[in-house]
Scaffold this motif. Structure first.
Motif, short mmCIF file in Angstrom:
data_model
loop_
_atom_site.label_atom_id
_atom_site.label_comp_id
_atom_site.label_asym_id
_atom_site.label_seq_id
_atom_site.Cartn_x
_atom_site.Cartn_y
_atom_site.Cartn_z
N LEU A 46 33.33 -29.57 -25.06
CA LEU A 46 32.66 -30.11 -23.87
C LEU A 46 31.22 -30.49 -24.22
O LEU A 46 30.49 -29.70 -24.82
N VAL A 49 32.25 -23.06 -14.79
CA VAL A 49 33.38 -23.73 -15.42
C VAL A 49 34.68 -23.14 -14.89
O VAL A 49 34.89 -21.92 -14.91
N LEU A 56 39.12 -24.05 -14.77
CA LEU A 56 40.23 -24.88 -15.23
C LEU A 56 41.25 -24.97 -14.10
O LEU A 56 41.76 -23.95 -13.63
N LEU A 114 35.52 -25.01 -26.53
CA LEU A 114 36.36 -24.25 -25.61
C LEU A 114 37.72 -23.90 -26.21
O LEU A 114 38.55 -23.32 -25.52
N LEU A 163 42.04 -24.66 -24.88
CA LEU A 163 41.76 -24.29 -23.49
C LEU A 163 43.02 -24.28 -22.62
O LEU A 163 43.20 -23.37 -21.79
N THR A 164 43.88 -25.27 -22.77
CA THR A 164 45.01 -25.40 -21.85
C THR A 164 46.18 -24.49 -22.18
O THR A 164 47.01 -24.21 -21.31
N SER A 182 42.80 -29.44 -16.06
CA SER A 182 41.63 -30.29 -15.84
C SER A 182 40.41 -29.40 -15.68
O SER A 182 40.50 -28.32 -15.08
N LEU A 183 39.28 -29.83 -16.22
CA LEU A 183 38.05 -29.06 -16.08
C LEU A 183 37.33 -29.42 -14.78
O LEU A 183 37.22 -30.61 -14.43
N LEU A 225 33.60 -28.67 -13.17
CA LEU A 225 32.25 -28.17 -13.45
C LEU A 225 31.42 -28.24 -12.18
O LEU A 225 31.40 -29.29 -11.49
#
Length: 525
Positions: free
Chosen positions: A314, A328, A330, A357, A360-361, A367-368, A370
């Protein structure tokens, strides 16, 4: 000038400011229109798109695709044409330069017959202005192909029945070399300001900012670069001239002597307007296009990180002087979760910050999301995503996206290798997804989906019956939301997972036009 005329001008002026250039007319009493209060929601009647030059590689194979969805209430006539941006002629012997733009006929400037370079430039100018893609009917995409490094940047306009929702895409496969892989970008409207977090001036990267000028007058552009310690000193980043109806690629590493892994690029247009996109090419991990981030905001959504991503990096930047601690989360298939060890990320004012990160998934759609405290500090952001392992990795970029307020379209889809990812971070939503006819045949199909609040879903998008060629996927928000979406194209070449991701911004094909009886004269200066 009476107040009714002033009202219509105010509506059209607001539309032009949003879409780059667009036009609407006064409501036709007999037309199909949706009314909300005193405003009529009408199809845009004219719009424009710009596509950057696809590649500098001789191994590149590019497919251009153009499409307009069927829109109720649109004009029965119209055109949608993409042409190669005109090339500028070579300097004459006396050091002067002629303007090589050729209008509609594609004729080249006169050259010295003995000048081999002039002959080559004239050959390029012969193609400028001629149609590369032209739509025949709404609801059916068309494609064109180009090979090698000579594939041009495109400038196009659509009007009438094609203007509302007109979308274009270029997808390029590069078999080997720097930036090898699948590179895709949606063509975009001209604007006057762009943010690109996630670029680089590092020695392993070859990043270009592509500037495309659709107009008959020159544009003047400033390029600002921001690294981990603030703004980078640049040598030739100010006052860059982009000639009329031309494209200008600028290598970022030539603007500064500083080599930094993560850089935020800010493009500001002093005069005129341009289209802009960053092409980020890596020696080891391929490359892709980095589209502009959504405007600086205290809340950002980066949709559709592939479920098999092996690394996510990121990059965030806040334009002001204030620091911010970004929250943050997810958006996973089961809801919003906080990544362990990355609950908040600190971004210093005016400095580019980067955070690894990891995977991450973890095998699920994601989807992030923020968020700045109280949304008080505006931020831009993007992620760089890797798929694959070791020497067989490929990279792509996902910037913070704008929501699909009404409708958005992704092009160049195939029956295999297409993933449509949709997230509704704030509330339940219902969407309708339509698969168009294929470029070479097929019958459109439509499905409706429910997206639960706080989740991301990789949906099984419909495929045209009897599909031949590629097709378009159009997403419409029917209820709830807001909804964000992205589309991933993937294939495997030599064991390398080629892929490219494009967020789906709203196509801005509809506009609310004030009723003729509404007085907006107070908006006039």
């Amino acid at each position: 000038m009476n107040r009714t005329t002033l009202s219509l001008i105010a509506g059209a002026t607001a539309l032009a400011a949003v879409t780059g250039f667009a036009a609407v007319s006064a409501p036709d009493p007999g037309s199909a229109e949706q009314r909300t209060g005193a405003a009529a929601t009408l199809p845009v009647e004219r719009t424009g798109l710009l596509c950057p030059r696809p590649s500098t590689s001789d191994l590149a194979e590019t497919t251009y695709t153009s499409f307009a969805p069927v829109t109720e209430g649109a004009d029965g006539k119209g055109t949608a044409v993409l042409r190669a941006a005109a090339q500028q002629s070579a300097p004459d012997d006396d050091g002067t330069s002629e303007d090589g733009k050729d209008g509609e006929n594609g004729s080249a400037d006169e050259k010295d017959e003995g000048d081999e370079k002039g002959e080559k430039d004239a050959a390029k100018d012969d193609t400028a202005g001629k149609p590369v893609l032209q739509l025949q009917e709404p609801g059916k995409p068309v494609t064109a192909e180009a090979d090698g490094a000579d594939a041009p940047a495109l400038v196009g306009t659509a009007d009438g029945r094609f203007a509302s929702g007109w979308t274009a895409q270029q997808t390029t496969e590069v078999a080997a070399g720097t930036g090898r892989g699948l590179q895709g970008v949606a063509c975009s409207a001209a604007d006057t300001q762009f943010w690109f977090p996630g670029a680089s001036t590092d020695g392993s990267r070859t990043d270009y900012i592509h500037l495309t000028n659709p107009d008959d007058s020159a544009a003047v552009v400033d390029i600002e670069l921001y690294g981990k310690d603030g703004e980078l000193e640049t040598t030739v980043g100010e006052g860059i001239t982009v000639k009329p109806r031309s494209a200008e690629p600028v290598l970022l590493s030539t603007l500064t002597a500083e080599k930094q892994t993560d850089v935020t690029v800010h493009v500001v247009v002093r005069s005129g307007r341009v289209g802009a996109a960053v092409q980020a090419l890596d020696d080891e991990t391929g490359g892709d296009w980095l589209p502009a981030s959504a405007d600086p905001s205290g809340r950002l959504v980066l949709p559709g990180i592939p479920k098999d991503a092996t690394a996510v990096r990121l990059v965030a930047f806040t334009p002001g002087d204030a620091d911010v601690d970004l929250k943050v989360r997810l958006a996973s298939p089961s809801g919003l979760i906080t990544p362990a060890g990355n609950e908040t990320l600190h971004v210093k004012g005016g400095m580019t910050a980067a955070f690894d990160l990891g995977d991450l998934t973890r095998g699920e759609a994601g989807s992030l999301v923020l968020t700045a405290p109280d949304g008080s500090v505006p931020v831009v952001a993007a992620v760089r995503v890797l798929r694959g392992e070791g020497g067989k990795q490929e990279s792509a970029f996902i910037p913070a996206a704008r929501p699909v307020e009404m409708r958005a379209t992704a092009l160049d889809n195939t029956a295999e290798g297409t993933t449509l990812s949709v997230t509704a971070p704030e509330g339940d939503a219902e969407i309708k997804v339509t698969a168009s006819a294929g470029t070479k045949g097929g019958t459109p199909q439509t499905k409706t989906y429910s997206i639960k609040s706080g989740t991301t879903q990789d949906i099984e998008a419909p495929v045209p019956a009897g599909l031949k060629g590629s097709y378009a996927l159009t997403v419409e928000t029917r209820a709830g939301g807001p909804v964000y979406a992205s589309r991933t194209l993937a294939s495997t070449e030599g064991g390398v997972p080629f892929f490219t991701v494009q967020p789906l911004p709203d196509d801005r094909g509809m506009v609310a036009v004030p009723d003729a009886s509404e007085n907006l004269s107070v908006l006039q200066r």
